[in-house]
Motif scaffolding. Sequence first.
Motif, PDB file in Angstrom:
ATOM      1  N   LEU A  96       0.828  -1.205   0.000  1.00  0.00           N
ATOM      2  CA  LEU A  96       0.000   0.000   0.000  1.00  0.00           C
ATOM      3  C   LEU A  96       0.866   1.260   0.000  1.00  0.00           C
ATOM      4  N   ASN A  97       1.998   1.203   0.713  1.00  0.00           N
ATOM      5  CA  ASN A  97       2.905   2.341   0.737  1.00  0.00           C
ATOM      6  C   ASN A  97       3.505   2.596  -0.644  1.00  0.00           C
ATOM      7  N   LEU A  98       3.912   1.524  -1.325  1.00  0.00           N
ATOM      8  CA  LEU A  98       4.446   1.677  -2.682  1.00  0.00           C
ATOM      9  C   LEU A  98       3.390   2.202  -3.636  1.00  0.00           C
ATOM     10  N   LEU A  99       2.179   1.664  -3.528  1.00  0.00           N
ATOM     11  CA  LEU A  99       1.094   2.129  -4.388  1.00  0.00           C
ATOM     12  C   LEU A  99       0.812   3.607  -4.159  1.00  0.00           C
ATOM     13  N   ALA A 100       0.814   4.028  -2.904  1.00  0.00           N
ATOM     14  CA  ALA A 100       0.567   5.429  -2.588  1.00  0.00           C
ATOM     15  C   ALA A 100       1.663   6.325  -3.159  1.00  0.00           C
ATOM     16  N   LYS A 101       2.935   5.891  -3.040  1.00  0.00           N
ATOM     17  CA  LYS A 101       4.041   6.682  -3.585  1.00  0.00           C
ATOM     18  C   LYS A 101       3.965   6.787  -5.103  1.00  0.00           C
ATOM     19  N   SER A 102       3.582   5.679  -5.729  1.00  0.00           N
ATOM     20  CA  SER A 102       3.536   5.696  -7.191  1.00  0.00           C
ATOM     21  C   SER A 102       2.438   6.603  -7.728  1.00  0.00           C
ATOM     22  N   LEU A 103       1.443   6.926  -6.913  1.00  0.00           N
ATOM     23  CA  LEU A 103       0.323   7.745  -7.356  1.00  0.00           C
ATOM     24  C   LEU A 103       0.330   9.152  -6.757  1.00  0.00           C
ATOM     25  N   SER A 104       1.367   9.475  -5.979  1.00  0.00           N
ATOM     26  CA  SER A 104       1.392  10.756  -5.269  1.00  0.00           C
ATOM     27  C   SER A 104       2.189  11.805  -6.018  1.00  0.00           C
ATOM     28  N   GLY A 105       1.934  13.036  -5.679  1.00  0.00           N
ATOM     29  CA  GLY A 105       2.676  14.144  -6.247  1.00  0.00           C
ATOM     30  C   GLY A 105       4.087  14.207  -5.693  1.00  0.00           C
ATOM     31  N   VAL A 106       4.977  14.818  -6.457  1.00  0.00           N
ATOM     32  CA  VAL A 106       6.395  14.873  -6.090  1.00  0.00           C
ATOM     33  C   VAL A 106       6.619  15.604  -4.777  1.00  0.00           C
TER      34      VAL A 106
ATOM     35  N   PRO B  92      -2.527   7.948  -1.211  1.00  0.00           N
ATOM     36  CA  PRO B  92      -1.886   8.881  -2.161  1.00  0.00           C
ATOM     37  C   PRO B  92      -2.274  10.323  -1.876  1.00  0.00           C
ATOM     38  N   LYS B  93      -1.322  11.209  -2.082  1.00  0.00           N
ATOM     39  CA  LYS B  93      -1.568  12.634  -1.913  1.00  0.00           C
ATOM     40  C   LYS B  93      -1.140  13.363  -3.185  1.00  0.00           C
ATOM     41  N   GLY B  94      -2.005  14.239  -3.666  1.00  0.00           N
ATOM     42  CA  GLY B  94      -1.701  14.934  -4.915  1.00  0.00           C
ATOM     43  C   GLY B  94      -1.670  13.953  -6.065  1.00  0.00           C
ATOM     44  N   LEU B  95      -2.796  13.317  -6.328  1.00  0.00           N
ATOM     45  CA  LEU B  95      -2.869  12.225  -7.300  1.00  0.00           C
ATOM     46  C   LEU B  95      -2.122  12.557  -8.588  1.00  0.00           C
ATOM     47  N   ASN B  96      -1.187  11.638  -8.979  1.00  0.00           N
ATOM     48  CA  ASN B  96      -0.323  11.898 -10.126  1.00  0.00           C
ATOM     49  C   ASN B  96      -0.003  10.564 -10.803  1.00  0.00           C
ATOM     50  N   PHE B  97      -0.301  10.470 -12.107  1.00  0.00           N
ATOM     51  CA  PHE B  97      -0.067   9.237 -12.855  1.00  0.00           C
ATOM     52  C   PHE B  97       1.168   9.336 -13.758  1.00  0.00           C
ATOM     53  N   LYS B  98       2.003  10.334 -13.528  1.00  0.00           N
ATOM     54  CA  LYS B  98       3.138  10.557 -14.422  1.00  0.00           C
ATOM     55  C   LYS B  98       4.114   9.397 -14.408  1.00  0.00           C
ATOM     56  N   ALA B  99       4.326   8.790 -13.243  1.00  0.00           N
ATOM     57  CA  ALA B  99       5.267   7.663 -13.164  1.00  0.00           C
ATOM     58  C   ALA B  99       4.781   6.492 -14.009  1.00  0.00           C
ATOM     59  N   TYR B 100       3.492   6.165 -13.914  1.00  0.00           N
ATOM     60  CA  TYR B 100       2.937   5.055 -14.706  1.00  0.00           C
ATOM     61  C   TYR B 100       2.943   5.398 -16.194  1.00  0.00           C
TER      62      TYR B 100
ATOM     63  N   GLY C 168      11.958  13.161  -5.576  1.00  0.00           N
ATOM     64  CA  GLY C 168      10.593  12.677  -5.452  1.00  0.00           C
ATOM     65  C   GLY C 168      10.151  11.903  -6.675  1.00  0.00           C
ATOM     66  N   LEU C 169      10.517  12.366  -7.848  1.00  0.00           N
ATOM     67  CA  LEU C 169      10.167  11.671  -9.076  1.00  0.00           C
ATOM     68  C   LEU C 169      10.878  10.333  -9.172  1.00  0.00           C
ATOM     69  N   SER C 170      12.112  10.273  -8.695  1.00  0.00           N
ATOM     70  CA  SER C 170      12.842   9.006  -8.700  1.00  0.00           C
ATOM     71  C   SER C 170      12.143   7.983  -7.817  1.00  0.00           C
ATOM     72  N   GLU C 171      11.713   8.417  -6.633  1.00  0.00           N
ATOM     73  CA  GLU C 171      10.994   7.519  -5.735  1.00  0.00           C
ATOM     74  C   GLU C 171       9.677   7.073  -6.352  1.00  0.00           C
ATOM     75  N   SER C 172       8.999   7.980  -7.009  1.00  0.00           N
ATOM     76  CA  SER C 172       7.730   7.652  -7.646  1.00  0.00           C
ATOM     77  C   SER C 172       7.926   6.635  -8.766  1.00  0.00           C
ATOM     78  N   LEU C 173       8.994   6.817  -9.548  1.00  0.00           N
ATOM     79  CA  LEU C 173       9.273   5.879 -10.634  1.00  0.00           C
ATOM     80  C   LEU C 173       9.592   4.504 -10.093  1.00  0.00           C
ATOM     81  N   LYS C 174      10.422   4.435  -9.055  1.00  0.00           N
ATOM     82  CA  LYS C 174      10.762   3.138  -8.474  1.00  0.00           C
ATOM     83  C   LYS C 174       9.514   2.435  -7.956  1.00  0.00           C
ATOM     84  N   ALA C 175       8.652   3.166  -7.292  1.00  0.00           N
ATOM     85  CA  ALA C 175       7.423   2.568  -6.772  1.00  0.00           C
ATOM     86  C   ALA C 175       6.527   2.076  -7.905  1.00  0.00           C
ATOM     87  N   ALA C 176       6.441   2.857  -8.981  1.00  0.00           N
ATOM     88  CA  ALA C 176       5.599   2.469 -10.113  1.00  0.00           C
ATOM     89  C   ALA C 176       6.125   1.213 -10.793  1.00  0.00           C
TER      90      ALA C 176
END
Length: 290
Positions: free
Chosen positions: A31-41, A53-61, A251-259
């Motif tokens: 759930l933590n990874l899913l939240a990071k992958s969908l959150s804003g930077v 997720p906070k600041g819903l963002n699908f850029k990583a996916y 933040g974007l790096s973390e989001s990409l890894k989670a995605a």
Amino acid sequence: MKVKSRADKIWDIVFVIFCLLVSAICIIPMLNLLAKSLSGVDYIVRSEVYLIPKGLNFKAYATVLKDAKYIRAFFWTVFLTIICTVASLTMTTLCAYPLIFEGLKGRKAINVFITITMFFNAGTIPNYLLMQKLNLLSNPLVLIIPGVMSVYNMIIMRSFFYGIPDSLRESAEIDGASFFRILISIYLPLSKPVMATLALFYAVGRWNGYSDALMYMREAKYYTLQLLLYNIINNINQVEVATQEGFSAPGLSESLKAAVVMFSTVPILCIYPFLQKYFIHGVTLGAVKE
């Protein structure tokens, strides 16, 4: 109907609480990874993302799905998993089936020899040299042949075959059925639970495997999804790699890894519900000779 005692009810409550804790340990990281992958930077940088997720963002996916190397690695891993699962089940069946016949000459010696391989192996360097001598380095077959059969899984299948009544086999032999005919017409139809269980074992093992690709593969087109994920996690914090991937901010790096982790984990999780009804039944029947 037997009425449960107070001690039994307390034990049931303790057991349920224990199961819930174990489930939470497994689910919360996902759930933590899913939240990071969908959150804003900004929220990720400030470490404000936990389970929601906070600041819903699908850029990583979007980045993962648009990048050819991710898609190529995904479909290559799917194809490899299917081929390895089919080949492994075939080899496991062909090894386990003859060993249930008491008339097989050298059966005990073969069982001992096979079992020894569970506890002793040559090691990483000899295995690498062997693959080199066989001209399998950077060859897709190196991801299939070395691990085509698990002795542990073979023992489970052999034990399951032992549980099938000999009378079925003997009646087929009287009717003139060959060994392979008996296998195909009697043993395999009755072995759906253990076959489904071992298929899940082999599929998960191949899907999650990356060490063999890391050691033996040099061509990027044969990188498995897990190896690609391994490289990203190890290198994404480097400036040049992060820039190349289009993610220069932490933040974007973390989001990409989670995605990418979610991208590589969810497909294999989707298989389990279809095999769940066979899973426990197959393991328990294959573990004890009846």
